[in-house]
Design a protein around this motif. Sequence first.
Motif, PDB file in Angstrom:
ATOM      1  N   ALA A 281       0.774  -1.195  -0.171  1.00  0.00           N
ATOM      2  CA  ALA A 281      -0.001  -0.090  -0.128  1.00  0.00           C
ATOM      3  C   ALA A 281       0.998   1.405  -0.035  1.00  0.00           C
ATOM      4  O   ALA A 281       0.402   2.329  -0.711  1.00  0.00           O
ATOM      5  CB  ALA A 281      -0.883   0.013   1.142  1.00  0.00           C
ATOM      6  N   SER A 282       1.986   1.204   0.671  1.00  0.00           N
ATOM      7  CA  SER A 282       2.878   2.407   0.911  1.00  0.00           C
ATOM      8  C   SER A 282       3.473   2.602  -0.625  1.00  0.00           C
ATOM      9  O   SER A 282       3.701   3.819  -1.253  1.00  0.00           O
ATOM     10  CB  SER A 282       4.083   2.102   1.893  1.00  0.00           C
ATOM     11  OG  SER A 282       3.506   2.047   3.165  1.00  0.00           O
ATOM     12  N   ALA A 283       3.933   1.386  -1.473  1.00  0.00           N
ATOM     13  CA  ALA A 283       4.342   1.530  -2.781  1.00  0.00           C
ATOM     14  C   ALA A 283       3.382   2.129  -3.601  1.00  0.00           C
ATOM     15  O   ALA A 283       3.822   3.107  -4.323  1.00  0.00           O
ATOM     16  CB  ALA A 283       4.789   0.250  -3.260  1.00  0.00           C
ATOM     17  N   LEU A 284       2.062   1.793  -3.540  1.00  0.00           N
ATOM     18  CA  LEU A 284       1.191   2.364  -4.373  1.00  0.00           C
ATOM     19  C   LEU A 284       0.847   3.895  -4.094  1.00  0.00           C
ATOM     20  O   LEU A 284       0.615   4.703  -5.004  1.00  0.00           O
ATOM     21  CB  LEU A 284      -0.101   1.645  -4.345  1.00  0.00           C
ATOM     22  CG  LEU A 284      -0.252   0.231  -5.025  1.00  0.00           C
ATOM     23  CD1 LEU A 284      -1.464  -0.596  -4.673  1.00  0.00           C
ATOM     24  CD2 LEU A 284      -0.006   0.381  -6.599  1.00  0.00           C
ATOM     25  N   GLY A 285       0.835   4.238  -2.721  1.00  0.00           N
ATOM     26  CA  GLY A 285       0.573   5.425  -2.368  1.00  0.00           C
ATOM     27  C   GLY A 285       1.602   6.468  -2.646  1.00  0.00           C
ATOM     28  O   GLY A 285       1.489   7.598  -3.114  1.00  0.00           O
ATOM     29  N   GLY A 286       2.935   5.952  -2.574  1.00  0.00           N
ATOM     30  CA  GLY A 286       4.069   6.767  -2.995  1.00  0.00           C
ATOM     31  C   GLY A 286       3.980   7.104  -4.530  1.00  0.00           C
ATOM     32  O   GLY A 286       4.224   8.163  -4.855  1.00  0.00           O
ATOM     33  N   ALA A 287       3.602   6.098  -5.060  1.00  0.00           N
ATOM     34  CA  ALA A 287       3.749   6.517  -6.646  1.00  0.00           C
ATOM     35  C   ALA A 287       2.385   7.500  -7.250  1.00  0.00           C
ATOM     36  O   ALA A 287       2.545   8.327  -7.776  1.00  0.00           O
ATOM     37  CB  ALA A 287       3.409   5.066  -7.411  1.00  0.00           C
ATOM     38  N   CYS A 288       1.179   7.246  -6.208  1.00  0.00           N
ATOM     39  CA  CYS A 288       0.325   8.405  -6.496  1.00  0.00           C
ATOM     40  C   CYS A 288       0.922   9.501  -6.000  1.00  0.00           C
ATOM     41  O   CYS A 288       0.585  10.673  -6.837  1.00  0.00           O
ATOM     42  CB  CYS A 288      -1.066   8.019  -5.627  1.00  0.00           C
ATOM     43  SG  CYS A 288      -1.953   6.564  -6.385  1.00  0.00           S
ATOM     44  N   LEU A 289       1.275   9.949  -4.942  1.00  0.00           N
ATOM     45  CA  LEU A 289       1.609  11.111  -4.440  1.00  0.00           C
ATOM     46  C   LEU A 289       2.952  11.822  -5.386  1.00  0.00           C
ATOM     47  O   LEU A 289       2.664  13.086  -5.707  1.00  0.00           O
ATOM     48  CB  LEU A 289       2.386  10.980  -2.846  1.00  0.00           C
ATOM     49  CG  LEU A 289       2.776  12.408  -2.318  1.00  0.00           C
ATOM     50  CD1 LEU A 289       1.748  13.238  -2.164  1.00  0.00           C
ATOM     51  CD2 LEU A 289       3.309  12.007  -0.995  1.00  0.00           C
ATOM     52  N   LEU A 290       3.770  11.103  -5.824  1.00  0.00           N
ATOM     53  CA  LEU A 290       4.909  11.833  -6.578  1.00  0.00           C
ATOM     54  C   LEU A 290       4.517  11.885  -7.847  1.00  0.00           C
ATOM     55  O   LEU A 290       4.502  12.955  -8.675  1.00  0.00           O
ATOM     56  CB  LEU A 290       6.055  10.719  -6.609  1.00  0.00           C
ATOM     57  CG  LEU A 290       7.318  11.319  -7.283  1.00  0.00           C
ATOM     58  CD1 LEU A 290       7.809  12.726  -6.554  1.00  0.00           C
ATOM     59  CD2 LEU A 290       8.514  10.344  -7.175  1.00  0.00           C
ATOM     60  N   LEU A 291       3.572  10.989  -8.558  1.00  0.00           N
ATOM     61  CA  LEU A 291       3.015  11.632  -9.751  1.00  0.00           C
ATOM     62  C   LEU A 291       2.078  12.762  -9.705  1.00  0.00           C
ATOM     63  O   LEU A 291       2.261  13.585 -10.693  1.00  0.00           O
ATOM     64  CB  LEU A 291       2.172  10.048 -10.187  1.00  0.00           C
ATOM     65  CG  LEU A 291       1.438  10.242 -11.838  1.00  0.00           C
ATOM     66  CD1 LEU A 291       2.556  10.613 -12.734  1.00  0.00           C
ATOM     67  CD2 LEU A 291       0.953   8.987 -11.911  1.00  0.00           C
ATOM     68  N   LEU A 292       1.404  12.664  -8.682  1.00  0.00           N
ATOM     69  CA  LEU A 292       0.342  14.044  -8.675  1.00  0.00           C
ATOM     70  C   LEU A 292       1.417  15.180  -8.480  1.00  0.00           C
ATOM     71  O   LEU A 292       1.013  16.348  -8.862  1.00  0.00           O
ATOM     72  CB  LEU A 292      -0.601  13.746  -7.364  1.00  0.00           C
ATOM     73  CG  LEU A 292      -1.643  15.185  -7.290  1.00  0.00           C
ATOM     74  CD1 LEU A 292      -2.451  14.854  -8.524  1.00  0.00           C
ATOM     75  CD2 LEU A 292      -2.317  14.488  -6.043  1.00  0.00           C
ATOM     76  N   ALA A 293       2.147  15.136  -7.436  1.00  0.00           N
ATOM     77  CA  ALA A 293       3.263  16.190  -7.243  1.00  0.00           C
ATOM     78  C   ALA A 293       4.010  16.880  -8.539  1.00  0.00           C
ATOM     79  O   ALA A 293       4.097  18.118  -8.730  1.00  0.00           O
ATOM     80  CB  ALA A 293       4.173  15.914  -6.368  1.00  0.00           C
ATOM     81  N   ASP A 294       4.642  15.702  -9.103  1.00  0.00           N
ATOM     82  CA  ASP A 294       5.174  15.883 -10.429  1.00  0.00           C
ATOM     83  C   ASP A 294       4.238  16.673 -11.451  1.00  0.00           C
ATOM     84  O   ASP A 294       4.921  17.553 -12.285  1.00  0.00           O
ATOM     85  CB  ASP A 294       5.930  14.734 -11.099  1.00  0.00           C
ATOM     86  CG  ASP A 294       6.801  15.086 -12.213  1.00  0.00           C
ATOM     87  OD1 ASP A 294       7.675  15.899 -12.182  1.00  0.00           O
ATOM     88  OD2 ASP A 294       6.378  14.586 -13.387  1.00  0.00           O
TER      89      ASP A 294
END
Length: 328
Positions: A281-294
């Motif tokens: 879940a952290s891996a998926l959440g990290g992907a979502c957060l960094l993609l949105l931030a970028d």
Amino acid sequence: MQNNRHRSLLWGLIGLLLVLIIFSANSGALNLSITHLINLQFDDPLWHIWLNVRMPRIMLAVVVGMALASSGAVMQGLFRNPLADSGLLGISSGAALMVGLSILFPAIFPSIMMLYGKMFAAFAGSLLICLLIYIYSLNSQCNLAKMVLLGVAINAIIGAIMRCLSYIGDEIQLRQLSLWSMGNLGKGSWDLVLVAVSLIFPALLGIFKLSHALNLLQLGDEDAHYLGINVQRIKRYLLLLCAVLIGTSVAVSGIIAFVGLVVPHMIRLQMGANHRWLLPASALGGACLLLLADTFARTLVAPTEIPVGLFTSLLGGPYFLWLILRHK
């Protein structure tokens, strides 16, 4: 019942990630939405920009976000420390220092290493700091405050060395060092994505495989040993895998702070501390957060960009302050 809830949350994160990928692919300074590209010939230059510039950057954000958030979750579990993070403890700075040395002194790495040169340098730097922190954590007098202060000291020392490197470098090298220190995904290409995936995905699989052992380590080293866990070997494996994740991420994107701190905390509030669910879940959440931030970093002030590392710091800084006040 609880497992069903966790599965639902995982599928929700997967769905959110797919939505964000579509949103990011349709966002940018140029109008390169899917509906617009369908009406163009495949050999049109806009197709080339979308396929070979925008999409590799999106995939790189996903992969790096997974690596940073997963490594943060592992370190918080490994040190049993809610503030453990690659940036706060100086691990990202150690990786960036070695990348800086490879930029200023490229001759120390053979040309045959090509893209893997910076990866190897960042891995060596992150592993060195990981080992230093791990050795210090074995001290009976080690506590949360001292570990954070150790990270502050490491960041300060490496920051001074990086400024020395900036002073002696030429303009091109100074520009490269500046981009590494602020975090930037603008260099994304399919070759770089392939290199990052070839290192990050095996490390993620290794971490997921050790999730049960990481759960047992939460009971304490002695209890974990009695339950059949080779404590020191598991810790060495986890540190090695975290070094691979952090080193590769820093090598391809520079220092991107707070992803490894914010995401595991947010996921833990919803899923608890069972690493069997927390890590994916952290891996998926990290992907979502960094993609949105970028996506916001490259669109808010288009056609110029905000370095994504600065953007995540603006988001993560207040969250870190809230954590400090909450755990006072």
